[in-house]
Enzyme design. Sequence first.
Site, short mmCIF file in Angstrom:
data_model
loop_
_atom_site.label_atom_id
_atom_site.label_comp_id
_atom_site.label_asym_id
_atom_site.label_seq_id
_atom_site.Cartn_x
_atom_site.Cartn_y
_atom_site.Cartn_z
CE LYS A 192 1.10 0.82 4.24
NZ LYS A 192 1.93 2.10 4.58
CE1 TYR A 250 -1.28 -0.21 8.36
CE2 TYR A 250 0.05 1.91 7.71
CZ TYR A 250 0.02 -0.20 8.10
OH TYR A 250 0.72 -0.53 7.72
#
Lengths: 372, 372
Positions: free
Chosen positions: A138, A223
């Site tokens: 990511k 996140y």
Amino acid sequence: MHTRRDFLQKITYSAMAFPLLAATRQSDLFHFNKEPYDGPVLRVAIMGLGGYGTRVARAMEACKKAKLVGLISGTPAKIKDWRSKYQIPEKNCYNYENFDELKDNPDIDAVYVITPNALHHDQVIRAAKAGKHVICEKPMGLNAQEGEEMIRACNEANVKLLVGYRMHFEPNTLEVVHMREKGDFGKIHFFQGQCGFRIGDPNQWRLDKALAGGGSLVDIGIYAINGARYMVGEEPIWVAAQETKTDPVKFREGVDETILFQLGFPRGAVASCLSTYNMNHLDRFFLNGEKGFAEMQPSTGYGPIEGRTHKGKLTQPHVTHQTLQMEEMASIILQGKKSVIPVDGEEGLKDLKIIDAIYKSCKSGDKLNLNL
Amino acid sequence: MHTRRDFLQKITYSAMAFPLLAATRQSDLFHFNKEPYDGPVLRVAIMGLGGYGTRVARAMEACKKAKLVGLISGTPAKIKDWRSKYQIPEKNCYNYENFDELKDNPDIDAVYVITPNALHHDQVIRAAKAGKHVICEKPMGLNAQEGEEMIRACNEANVKLLVGYRMHFEPNTLEVVHMREKGDFGKIHFFQGQCGFRIGDPNQWRLDKALAGGGSLVDIGIYAINGARYMVGEEPIWVAAQETKTDPVKFREGVDETILFQLGFPRGAVASCLSTYNMNHLDRFFLNGEKGFAEMQPSTGYGPIEGRTHKGKLTQPHVTHQTLQMEEMASIILQGKKSVIPVDGEEGLKDLKIIDAIYKSCKSGDKLNLNL
């Protein structure tokens, strides 16, 4: 460290208490205990042998369903070190010019792309065209357009695309998600995600717009973005965001230092999030519903995830996130297993669409509608 | 309960550790211990004998510098009860029609207005015109225009106007403010204030736009507004806000259920706040700086305020907030004492200006500049 006995006891408890998670827990059990495994193994090449690649490789030493078998790096010295450490045959080693030749290598099933963000798009597409499944660290890409192109390339090549979301398999996280699914918190009203740290070396690629594509948001704020989605259990329908920058020397144009962002969900829940490269003492998730709450702190760090709900302390055992992630991703790729929280390209794309909107809202000052 | 000995020990410690607060602490000591007080006493009439008025009256029983001597109510039965409970002479009792006659009563120094928000403006102005100092429960008024008119009226009448901000005197709160002032947290980057509760009876005045003037924001969110200001120690220069409403039957037009708002400060700090009438498990302040943090939970409730900083637990003794508030306000009014955090009309006005902007931003979806 947990003993096997402790672990088994906890697993047994969890499997009883949380049937939905039983599949995941059974597989944890399978991998982390000493029983032999003779099923299929995902043979993985890591692309990018930097700090996080090193962490993943080390974590994979404990995997039974996934094995590090290949390397892709622009630094011959790193290849040499890693080859000797992991007994990698020379024929499974590539550089950034020649890794398209993976297509002729039947001994590698998947490539885990762990390079600077701006490189993901092209590298994932090339790996897909070489016929390999791809796990992409990511953020999947720099923006939604890149994400869509990556998904299309993987679909066309008939390979799977997963995003390196380690928290999506973390046991305490899944326990909270499962509590929410079975209604323990009642109707969800609020999520808070505070993600960030005070970043060090000003010369690292994460602070270089050309390589990182952004700042804290794409690296650590993400996140809170996907945390909001899987904790609330819905897709957001609006976003607003505000940026502040106190150190424009360290955080140059296009590299965000600190962003606040808010998300609104269809049934009225809201999320309030913080993404920063300039503060410590954070790493907190808080989910609040009609009937109860969950608080996790630390919530996304590598170490043990700790927290409590209105029912008491979260007690799932700590496992090395990347070990569990790679075991589960092997099952997803090789056996079509479905994870509790999706980690596929579509999931990565949703986060990228939100990132696009957050940056847009920071610039315009407007609250924006989302259509995921 | 703390014994006097415990209290004295803590006070001595605090006075040494926090010289700036020593004055306040000395006065706490003076009031809460048993030593005689023979200085001036503020003779107070309470206007509005509802739930919070009852709480204030009870707290004032422990005051030495302030004394309840008068009553203003529209309900004769309440006047009767309170008169007998507090030995209030009949000549010091008024109703909402005749309280302008306070001007002829030399035995009352100040009026504490504890009525529904929408009534504050007119009642404060009438009390001021009657020549009485005024303490007005928060929110001071419904909007900044009302606030400005109230300040002007009090200035013209040459009486003092204070806002019933009880947290501004709370010892653990002041300890954190003092730590920030002396640099313990370094440069301040972030404040979070989560204020709210799940409100009960749908027929109460707090849920009636005509009486409350708004919803959670003016009642409980205001703690996060002024908390952000006194914790960061600067005045905000921008605000953004987003509203969500999950129960439009209980929370009718103009009565906000849940609002997220964000504030930006001149030196780059940001605040992220939540105001709600629809969630429990909140009441949390979090201040984060370059060198350390403070976390308070509960942060604004009536009970003991608890928290910790990077240096350890907050250990100031609990005192009944309203007792301390009234003692300190007596000193401000009678002796010109300056409080560590201001509680005057100008302070209330700043909060009203921010409230105006929050409601405006909720409607427009725009981030707005502030000029306080």
